[in-house]
Design an enzyme around this catalytic site. Structure first.
Site, PDB file in Angstrom:
ATOM      1  N   GLU A 186     -33.295 101.021  12.840  1.00 27.11           N
ATOM      2  CA  GLU A 186     -33.142 101.566  11.978  1.00 27.11           C
ATOM      3  C   GLU A 186     -33.580 100.176  11.318  1.00 27.11           C
ATOM      4  OE1 GLU A 186     -29.711 102.682  10.156  1.00 27.11           O
ATOM      5  OE2 GLU A 186     -28.262 100.074  11.704  1.00 27.11           O
ATOM      6  N   ARG A 201     -32.736  93.214   7.989  1.00 24.02           N
ATOM      7  CA  ARG A 201     -32.032  93.244   9.252  1.00 24.02           C
ATOM      8  C   ARG A 201     -33.269  94.508  10.022  1.00 24.02           C
ATOM      9  NH1 ARG A 201     -26.989  93.528  10.628  1.00 24.02           N
ATOM     10  NH2 ARG A 201     -27.578  95.391  11.289  1.00 24.02           N
ATOM     11  N   ASN A 230     -32.531  98.132   7.973  1.00 20.67           N
ATOM     12  CA  ASN A 230     -32.002  97.758   6.724  1.00 20.67           C
ATOM     13  C   ASN A 230     -31.937  97.067   5.631  1.00 20.67           C
ATOM     14  OD1 ASN A 230     -29.570  98.785   8.686  1.00 20.67           O
ATOM     15  ND2 ASN A 230     -30.318  97.275  10.155  1.00 20.67           N
ATOM     16  N   ARG A 240     -26.772  92.957  19.051  1.00 20.48           N
ATOM     17  CA  ARG A 240     -25.231  93.876  19.722  1.00 20.48           C
ATOM     18  C   ARG A 240     -25.434  93.995  20.281  1.00 20.48           C
ATOM     19  NH1 ARG A 240     -24.188  97.085  13.655  1.00 20.48           N
ATOM     20  NH2 ARG A 240     -26.247  97.386  14.063  1.00 20.48           N
ATOM     21  N   GLU A 252     -27.411 110.211   3.956  1.00 18.49           N
ATOM     22  CA  GLU A 252     -27.298 108.541   4.652  1.00 18.49           C
ATOM     23  C   GLU A 252     -25.516 108.684   4.600  1.00 18.49           C
ATOM     24  OE1 GLU A 252     -29.087 106.144   4.133  1.00 18.49           O
ATOM     25  OE2 GLU A 252     -30.683 108.016   4.163  1.00 18.49           O
ATOM     26  N   GLY A 253     -25.323 108.004   5.980  1.00 18.65           N
ATOM     27  CA  GLY A 253     -23.952 107.590   6.194  1.00 18.65           C
ATOM     28  C   GLY A 253     -23.136 108.738   6.199  1.00 18.65           C
ATOM     29  N   LYS A 312     -32.902 106.739   5.674  1.00 17.94           N
ATOM     30  CA  LYS A 312     -33.698 107.235   6.475  1.00 17.94           C
ATOM     31  C   LYS A 312     -35.034 107.524   6.253  1.00 17.94           C
ATOM     32  CE  LYS A 312     -29.823 108.060   9.423  1.00 17.94           C
ATOM     33  NZ  LYS A 312     -28.481 109.426   9.159  1.00 17.94           N
ATOM     34  N   LYS A 367     -30.865 114.009  13.361  1.00 11.86           N
ATOM     35  CA  LYS A 367     -30.163 113.844  12.783  1.00 11.86           C
ATOM     36  C   LYS A 367     -30.589 114.242  11.122  1.00 11.86           C
ATOM     37  CE  LYS A 367     -30.570 109.035  14.683  1.00 11.86           C
ATOM     38  NZ  LYS A 367     -31.267 107.667  14.669  1.00 11.86           N
ATOM     39  N   SER A 394     -25.548  92.627   7.716  1.00  6.27           N
ATOM     40  CA  SER A 394     -24.090  91.638   8.654  1.00  6.27           C
ATOM     41  C   SER A 394     -24.783  90.957   9.267  1.00  6.27           C
ATOM     42  CB  SER A 394     -23.228  92.116   8.974  1.00  6.27           C
ATOM     43  OG  SER A 394     -23.479  93.478   9.470  1.00  6.27           O
TER      44      SER A 394
END
Lengths: 518, 518
Positions: free
Chosen positions: B156, B134, B158, B492, B403-404, B337, B399, B163
């Site tokens: 980004e 996605r 995915n 979204r 990751e995460g 990323k 950023k 989901s």
């Protein structure tokens, strides 16, 4: 004795098996709208003021066993029952005689009849009638040794607001899904298999019945505005998804527009136009208007819903209108217990009056549990003997004639109860032979809890019937049937009540049939 | 300025209109599985230990406006993005170089790489790879006056556990249903109409991607046992219905068997058989075994899910197996990323390496928001100038590469933040040009409450890609693409955050596109 009809069932699950089954059941049911809004005991109302929560509808974990011969028997008489009840509803004089006997003892029937008389006086604005019926049965185990030891006996015939057609299709699909993902242990495969599981076409068939009525209206009444089917509903309805399945199928498969209208808002939001056409003006749609083709009653069926003259005015308002009523008042009245009783009174001549096909009539007759009046007729006097004899009374239940009111008196309690009552009050009751349903094991998932134990099942067979009344000199005298088809089935299952520590009595659920040859 | 992109929206509803819309929204969503399990803030866990309650998934009341040109732009590059990322995942050497730079600063990447190296050493048991991708975008309003004032910029890409594909199809259908029942006032009909509402094929398309991989496995790996697709899931998943829609479609439309397996139970319930085939033994099915064709990761994607060596062992166990992984570790790593950054670094040569079609590459390039490293490369030195200049920094976000992990630093706060950090730590961050999305009005229904206000939207376009790696001397060097198709979209929508008293920031929801020509 009656317990011995079915093989041991359901299988005992390991904890892992039960978890697997329940996870699949919970997820599938919500994904497919096999749901209800939770009770306030489950979720207190102040926790969810918007009523946005839902939960799995009460369902059985396993499809209950059901004798194939009984299932076939009930389906085989479905069209004949629709034939019978539409004929009764179209025989104003005969129905009037029946109602007359009830006027004294039943306000509700009396008020319905008054509405009918008022409309009759004015003249009928619509001759098309729609019935979405459900005939409910239990398997009866007779103590004879004959071939017909098992048969279905009718519990009641519903002519208004027959519910659960929406969920019934879904629960049959759920059980089929659970079978397909091996949630039922292989040991059951002789019982539960693709051939024994029974789908229910209730959603498409009931929707089709409404769609046919809608189209018949559009054809004959030529609406001047966009036409819609009006679902008349209660103010608060936990079983809303059951109804929505029918609505969405009407929208999607038939392109028929539907609206939901609370019974309490009928007078506010509808009016009668030219030719008494029923005009609906949704308060949400700034003045846009629809012409109502069919009013589908999912409210207004119970005495408790009529609390003021305004409620009766609302019912009369709809009855006066040119919309097709599902059902009209005569059809509603045809579903009263008294009608069932006079049909099922031994040696009754009435069945033959309405069903001329002797073979069809015989098949219907076989589904009647004998029902006796307690009046001074021949059958009534016979019944009084049965009811006052402690031995004989064992096989009977005493029911008040009044619609929706009072408790039943069972078996050995009947003689004593009658003794305590002046004889003049006896005719307010009927005596019905008890149906002796076989019990079996199952488990019910409800409000997030599983209860296992002995259960009994009630089979309902839906029928859709569209007819046109023949009116002579302002009186309905017969009708021409335009559509008459079976419309799927419902299995409802509840705790047998007799077993200790099992499923609580009255703990009902929707279920599907796992047929077996017995 | 950015607020002026869209016309005034949505219309203001009367109370009756809002009630009508919400009633329809609440009922339709549950009937069609547009649902989630409630948060513990909504329903405390002890009130529903069985987790049998559900509620409408967070959704917008109206479909958000979205520029048609931007929607088309995002869809037009979908296949090229799948081409690009599958090529990256099939270029072990190039990816290895990227990962090398991250080993010091990112444990998670390091551990993923270690799993890869271990499996590589042993040799790959499966060359087929499935990606259900996605690519997420926002509309960017540039301050130029050119024709391309509006374009999508990628947020980004995915490569794992993308989901909401299940719910996305449903919310688009919900908005279309609400339109069809006139829940949107007529005044909006120039904006909301049959042509502007966009369906999303994400359910059938993503399921089709999984089915194609399953069939490719069955064809080439000739399973000895019944084959199944394994959904690898988290222990507790509120968004379970999103996943179930894909499962049920796989079952029903493709006849493919699926199971859900918690990531925490991988080592308990699966084993590697002959040729490292992945054998699943469901604890609920007394010894029956399935051969896993595809492992579909809806868990195991976040650093927080790996809390012990056992979790990494589980990941390695799957990676070693002959099952098709969706995704494999190289594909998972391709979604880091850092990869996005090196592709989007101005004047980067990398895009051309993977996409030989210049025109396709140019279209992708147009969707990149420039991303700079903060190292001592040429681009890095350029970035340091931008990031330390309070005026220039206004257009950027800083950023962490990890990751995460960690929070982003925005605009004017960047120079001060960098000053406080030793220069040796700067390369742990990247500098990204801010996407300036236009805001618009909408209302979100979530946890039984409506919040209205300014919102921003993020568009995701799904892509399904099946390819076969080419392995030379044990190294993945290129691949042959077997399937590559766009697989629907997701919108979204969340609170813009800047507006007072409106939708809370981070208050996200699923939505669908109402396209308009701007």
């Amino acid at each position: 004795m009656t317990n011995a009809v079915y093989p041991p069932y359901p299988p005992i699950l390991t904890q892992a098996e039960q978890e697997y089954l329940l996870t699949n059941l919970k997820d599938w049911s919500i994904t497919h709208g096999l749901a209800v809004r939770p009770t306030s005991a489950y979720v207190a109302e102040d926790l969810d003021p918007a009523r946005a929560l839902a939960t799995t509808a009460p369902v059985t974990l396993f499809p209950s066993l059901f004798p194939r011969s009984c299932f076939d028997q009930a389906r085989a008489v479905s069209q004949a029952y629709s034939e019978l009840y539409s004929a009764i509803a179209a025989d104003e004089e005969w129905l009037g005689e029946i109602v007359k006997e009830l006027l004294e003892i039943d306000d509700f029937i009396e008020n319905l009849w008054k509405v009918h008389l008022a409309v009759k006086k004015e003249g009928y604005a619509q001759s098309l009638q729609l019935g979405l019926f459900r005939s409910d049965y239990m398997v009866h185990v007779s103590d004879s040794d004959s071939d017909s030891r098992l048969s279905v006996k009718q519990v009641e015939f519903n002519t208004i607001a027959s519910s659960f057609g929406g969920l019934s299709s879904q629960v049959a699909s759920l059980h089929r899904y659970l079978h397909s993902v091996d949630a039922y242990p292989e040991v059951t495969s002789l019982l539960i298999n693709d051939a024994s599981l029974q789908s229910s076409g209730s959603v498409p068939q009931l929707a089709s019945g409404l769609a046919k009525a809608h189209r018949a209206y559009v054809k004959s009444d030529k609406p001047n505005r966009p036409a819609c089917v009006l679902f008349l509903v209660q103010d608060v309805e936990r079983n809303v998804f059951d109804q929505r399945h029918l609505e969405y199928t009407l929208n999607t498969d038939h392109g028929v527009r539907t609206f939901r209208l609370a019974f309490s808002r009928v007078l506010q939001d509808t009016s009668l136009g030219h030719d008494r056409k029923l005009i609906y003006t949704p308060p949400s749609l700034s003045g846009k208007q629809w012409e109502v083709s069919v009013v589908y009653f999912r409210a207004g069926y119970a005495p408790t819903e009529y609390n003021s003259q305004r409620d009766w005015d609302a019912r009369r308002h709809i009855e006066r209108s040119a919309a097709i009523k599902c059902p009209g008042i005569l059809t509603h009245l045809a579903g009263s217990k008294k009608v069932q009783q006079v049909l099922a009174t031994p040696h009754s001549p009435h069945l033959a009056r309405f069903l001329h096909d002797k073979s069809a009539a015989d098949k219907l007759l076989a589904t009647f549990a004998p029902i006796y009046p307690l009046d001074e007729s021949e059958a009534g006097l016979e019944a009084r003997k049965l009811a006052t004899d402690p031995q004989m009374a064992q096989k009977y239940v005493l029911k008040p004639q009044r619609e929706g009111g009072g408790n039943n008196i069972y078996r050995s309690e009947i003689p004593g109860f009658l003794q305590s009552l002046p004889k003049t009050k006896w005719p307010a009751y009927i005596l019905m032979e008890m149906i002796e349903p076989p019990t079996q094991g199952n488990a019910i998932f409800r409000n997030g809890e599983v209860q296992s134990g002995e259960v009994i099942c009630e089979l309902g067979v839906y029928g859709a019937c569209l007819w046109r009344d023949k009116v002579e000199n302002g009186v309905v005298k017969g009708r021409g049937v335009l559509e008459n088809f079976e419309a799927g089935y419902l299995l409802r299952t509840k705790g047998a009540g007799s077993s200790e520590g099992g499923v609580a009595a009255g703990f009902g659920s929707v279920d599907s049939c796992c047929l077996l040859d017995l």
